[in-house]
Write a protein that holds these residues in place. Structure first.
Motif, PDB file in Angstrom:
ATOM      1  N   ASP A  68      -7.989   5.266  17.779  1.00 37.51           N
ATOM      2  CA  ASP A  68      -8.351   3.849  17.727  1.00 37.51           C
ATOM      3  C   ASP A  68      -9.379   3.677  16.607  1.00 37.51           C
ATOM      4  OD1 ASP A  68      -8.769   1.180  18.178  1.00 37.51           O
ATOM      5  OD2 ASP A  68      -9.661   1.408  20.180  1.00 37.51           O
ATOM      6  N   VAL A  69      -8.898   3.136  15.481  1.00 30.29           N
ATOM      7  CA  VAL A  69      -9.742   2.986  14.284  1.00 30.29           C
ATOM      8  C   VAL A  69     -10.550   1.687  14.412  1.00 30.29           C
ATOM      9  CG1 VAL A  69      -9.685   2.617  11.785  1.00 30.29           C
ATOM     10  CG2 VAL A  69      -8.082   4.227  12.835  1.00 30.29           C
ATOM     11  N   GLY A  70     -11.864   1.789  14.264  1.00 29.42           N
ATOM     12  CA  GLY A  70     -12.711   0.590  14.415  1.00 29.42           C
ATOM     13  C   GLY A  70     -12.719   0.147  15.865  1.00 29.42           C
ATOM     14  N   CYS A  71     -13.008   1.109  16.746  1.00 27.60           N
ATOM     15  CA  CYS A  71     -12.816   0.904  18.193  1.00 27.60           C
ATOM     16  C   CYS A  71     -13.968   0.168  18.849  1.00 27.60           C
ATOM     17  CB  CYS A  71     -12.633   2.260  18.861  1.00 27.60           C
ATOM     18  SG  CYS A  71     -14.132   3.274  18.723  1.00 27.60           S
ATOM     19  N   PRO A 121     -18.090   3.232  12.654  1.00 30.70           N
ATOM     20  CA  PRO A 121     -19.325   3.627  11.970  1.00 30.70           C
ATOM     21  C   PRO A 121     -20.574   2.895  12.461  1.00 30.70           C
ATOM     22  CG  PRO A 121     -17.995   2.210  10.550  1.00 30.70           C
ATOM     23  CD  PRO A 121     -17.189   2.441  11.797  1.00 30.70           C
ATOM     24  N   THR A 122     -20.420   1.909  13.343  1.00 33.90           N
ATOM     25  CA  THR A 122     -21.597   1.160  13.821  1.00 33.90           C
ATOM     26  C   THR A 122     -22.255   1.936  14.964  1.00 33.90           C
ATOM     27  OG1 THR A 122     -20.540  -0.910  13.165  1.00 33.90           O
ATOM     28  CG2 THR A 122     -22.384  -1.076  14.704  1.00 33.90           C
ATOM     29  N   LEU A 123     -23.444   2.485  14.684  1.00 38.38           N
ATOM     30  CA  LEU A 123     -24.052   3.434  15.634  1.00 38.38           C
ATOM     31  C   LEU A 123     -24.363   2.810  16.988  1.00 38.38           C
ATOM     32  CD1 LEU A 123     -26.507   5.688  13.609  1.00 38.38           C
ATOM     33  CD2 LEU A 123     -24.243   6.220  14.517  1.00 38.38           C
ATOM     34  N   LEU A 124     -24.743   1.533  17.004  1.00 44.97           N
ATOM     35  CA  LEU A 124     -25.055   0.912  18.301  1.00 44.97           C
ATOM     36  C   LEU A 124     -23.846   0.996  19.246  1.00 44.97           C
ATOM     37  CD1 LEU A 124     -26.823  -0.721  20.238  1.00 44.97           C
ATOM     38  CD2 LEU A 124     -25.975  -2.805  19.134  1.00 44.97           C
ATOM     39  N   PHE A 125     -22.646   0.827  18.670  1.00 41.37           N
ATOM     40  CA  PHE A 125     -21.451   0.847  19.528  1.00 41.37           C
ATOM     41  C   PHE A 125     -21.209   2.259  20.082  1.00 41.37           C
ATOM     42  CE2 PHE A 125     -19.824  -2.786  16.608  1.00 41.37           C
ATOM     43  CZ  PHE A 125     -20.726  -3.649  17.190  1.00 41.37           C
ATOM     44  N   VAL A 126     -21.534   3.275  19.265  1.00 44.99           N
ATOM     45  CA  VAL A 126     -21.421   4.666  19.732  1.00 44.99           C
ATOM     46  C   VAL A 126     -22.381   4.879  20.907  1.00 44.99           C
ATOM     47  CG1 VAL A 126     -21.709   7.087  19.072  1.00 44.99           C
ATOM     48  CG2 VAL A 126     -20.728   5.447  17.433  1.00 44.99           C
ATOM     49  N   MET A 128      -7.311  -2.470  15.251  1.00 48.94           N
ATOM     50  CA  MET A 128      -7.412  -3.847  15.749  1.00 48.94           C
ATOM     51  C   MET A 128      -8.719  -4.452  15.243  1.00 48.94           C
ATOM     52  SD  MET A 128      -5.651  -3.574  19.522  1.00 48.94           S
ATOM     53  CE  MET A 128      -6.884  -2.599  20.382  1.00 48.94           C
ATOM     54  N   GLY A 129      -8.577  -5.569  14.535  1.00 50.33           N
ATOM     55  CA  GLY A 129      -9.768  -6.253  14.020  1.00 50.33           C
ATOM     56  C   GLY A 129     -10.398  -5.553  12.829  1.00 50.33           C
ATOM     57  N   VAL A 130      -9.641  -4.771  12.095  1.00 48.52           N
ATOM     58  CA  VAL A 130     -10.218  -3.987  10.991  1.00 48.52           C
ATOM     59  C   VAL A 130      -9.634  -4.398   9.632  1.00 48.52           C
ATOM     60  CG1 VAL A 130     -10.524  -1.646  10.053  1.00 48.52           C
ATOM     61  CG2 VAL A 130     -10.644  -2.000  12.520  1.00 48.52           C
ATOM     62  N   LEU A 131      -8.314  -4.676   9.582  1.00 45.83           N
ATOM     63  CA  LEU A 131      -7.640  -4.865   8.283  1.00 45.83           C
ATOM     64  C   LEU A 131      -8.329  -5.940   7.429  1.00 45.83           C
ATOM     65  CD1 LEU A 131      -4.874  -3.907   6.814  1.00 45.83           C
ATOM     66  CD2 LEU A 131      -4.123  -6.206   7.376  1.00 45.83           C
ATOM     67  N   HIS A 172     -11.303  -6.715   7.243  1.00 43.05           N
ATOM     68  CA  HIS A 172     -12.596  -6.251   6.723  1.00 43.05           C
ATOM     69  C   HIS A 172     -12.422  -5.264   5.570  1.00 43.05           C
ATOM     70  CE1 HIS A 172     -14.910  -8.231   9.725  1.00 43.05           C
ATOM     71  NE2 HIS A 172     -14.553  -7.460  10.735  1.00 43.05           N
ATOM     72  N   ARG A 173     -11.192  -4.863   5.280  1.00 39.95           N
ATOM     73  CA  ARG A 173     -10.969  -3.831   4.259  1.00 39.95           C
ATOM     74  C   ARG A 173     -10.724  -4.486   2.902  1.00 39.95           C
ATOM     75  NH1 ARG A 173     -13.210   0.284   5.443  1.00 39.95           N
ATOM     76  NH2 ARG A 173     -11.896   1.587   4.143  1.00 39.95           N
ATOM     77  N   ARG A 174     -11.358  -3.931   1.873  1.00 41.54           N
ATOM     78  CA  ARG A 174     -11.161  -4.482   0.532  1.00 41.54           C
ATOM     79  C   ARG A 174      -9.814  -4.075  -0.033  1.00 41.54           C
ATOM     80  NH1 ARG A 174     -16.835  -3.284  -2.323  1.00 41.54           N
ATOM     81  NH2 ARG A 174     -16.726  -1.571  -0.851  1.00 41.54           N
TER      82      ARG A 174
END
Ligand SMILES: C[S@@+](CC[C@H](N)C(=O)[O-])C[C@H]1O[C@@H](n2cnc3c(N)ncnc32)[C@H](O)[C@@H]1O
Length: 330
Positions: free
Chosen positions: A131-134, A156-161, A199-202, A204-206
């Motif tokens: 799950d990418v960007g989970c 990569p968002t540490l708070l979510f980890v 989900m919810g990632v594309l 945000h990608r350049r």
């Protein structure tokens, strides 16, 4: 922060066909957590350490509010201290979670997205899932609830980890982890997942085509991609590249129509491309709550016309597409 909390998952992963991933994941995780990873990390770690012990309860992964059900309500002091510690990990965006009567009413009703997805995908029983960007792993728990063998979440968002670590303090599973990695941290020679979610990632990608190609490579031949993203409503091949913000978000790059997205999928080699859902995001799904006290969807729509964002763009509509990495021809 060291790797100790992630070791049980990495050991479990080593026992699957993804064993070759272990060292790369461990190295990437250590790198992301090293140095001054985030100024608030010590505060969040201190909160984790203060999480109270709770009486035994029943894990609930197959219903909208993921968590632990107790035999009886917690005593008031214990409930207050659990709430206070979990609140230290504000803002809670994805959920909801229910921990022995404490209801983490997150900004997003992520269960609604899962309902739109779950019935249409290949059954997850016994599958290896990425799950990418989970986010904090909400959907990962639901994937386990649907029988997945192992779920690797990366964000990569540490708070979510840290939020995942807080929930896993009580669910204690070694077959799901949220590792602090971006998709760019997954080495180019690694592959092998049965199902990959993005989900919810594309948007945000350049480089959305590169993102699709990465997802293709991460799947085993015959594996399934489940992709959810913002789209433009209506037929035909169209694309919005917002010149500035989109619904107050600075990092939205590409919003294609569903037809354009299907063409992108085809160009990247996917087959069996299906659109399983197109839904306008409403305030019942995304809103401010006690657990996410910042602005939310309502504040980012035009007060005079809720079909537009404050910038005048079409209001958020999200689509879910499914596709396969084809088997090699004989
Ligand atoms: C809109 S949220 C979607 C969360 C969840 N997948 C869902 O559908 O509810 C996008 C997530 O992508 C994460 N993200 C940002 N850059 C990323 C990257 N390079 N690789 C993987 N995830 C990334 C963000 O931290 C954020 O949690």
């Amino acid at each position: 922060m060291d790797l100790t909390p992630f070791e049980p998952f990495l050991d479990r992963l080593s026992q699957t066909g993804l064993g070759a991933w272990r060292d790369a994941l461990a190295e990437g995780t250590a790198r992301r957590l090293g140095g001054r990873a985030h100024g608030d990390l010590p505060t969040w770690e201190a909160a984790l350490a203060r999480l109270p012990d709770l009486p035994n309860g029943r894990p609930r992964l197959d219903r909208p509010c993921v968590g632990i059900e107790g035999a009886r309500p917690l005593d008031a002091d214990l409930e207050r201290s659990l709430t206070e510690v979990l609140m230290a990990l504000h803002p809670w965006r994805k959920g909801p979670f229910c921990i022995q009567g404490v209801h983490i009413d997150t900004e997003w009703r992520s269960d609604l997205k899962w309902e739109r997805v779950a019935g249409a995908i290949a059954p997850l029983a016994d599958r290896l899932v990425l799950d990418v960007g989970c986010g904090n792993g909400y959907h990962g728990w639901r994937m386990l609830g649907a029988g997945a063998r192992l779920v690797l979440g990366i964000d990569p968002t540490l708070l979510f980890v840290l939020q995942w670590l807080a929930i896993n303090r009580y669910l204690v599973r070694d077959d799901l982890a949220v590792l602090p990695l971006g998709i760019e941290d997954l080495r180019g020679d690694l592959t092998g997942f049965d199902t990959v979610f993005s989900m919810g990632v594309l948007y945000h990608r350049r480089s959305p085509i590169d993102h699709l190609m990465d997802l293709y490579r991460l799947l085993r031949p015959g594996g399934e991609l489940v992709l959810e993203t913002l789209v433009l409503e209506g037929e035909g091949e169209r694309l919005l590249v917002p010149p500035g913000r989109y619904a107050a978000m600075r990092n939205v790059w590409f919003i294609p129509s569903v037809d354009a997205l299907a063409i992108w999928f085809g160009r990247c080699g996917f087959t069996g491309i299906r659109v399983i859902d197109v839904t306008r995001t409403g305030p019942e799904e995304q809103r401010s709550t006690d657990w996410m006290r910042f602005q939310s969807l309502h504040d980012h729509l035009d007060p005079a016309d809720s079909s537009r964002t404050v910038e005048g763009h079409p209001a958020p509509v999200r689509a879910v597409l499914i596709a396969n990495r084809p088997e090699p021809s004989p």
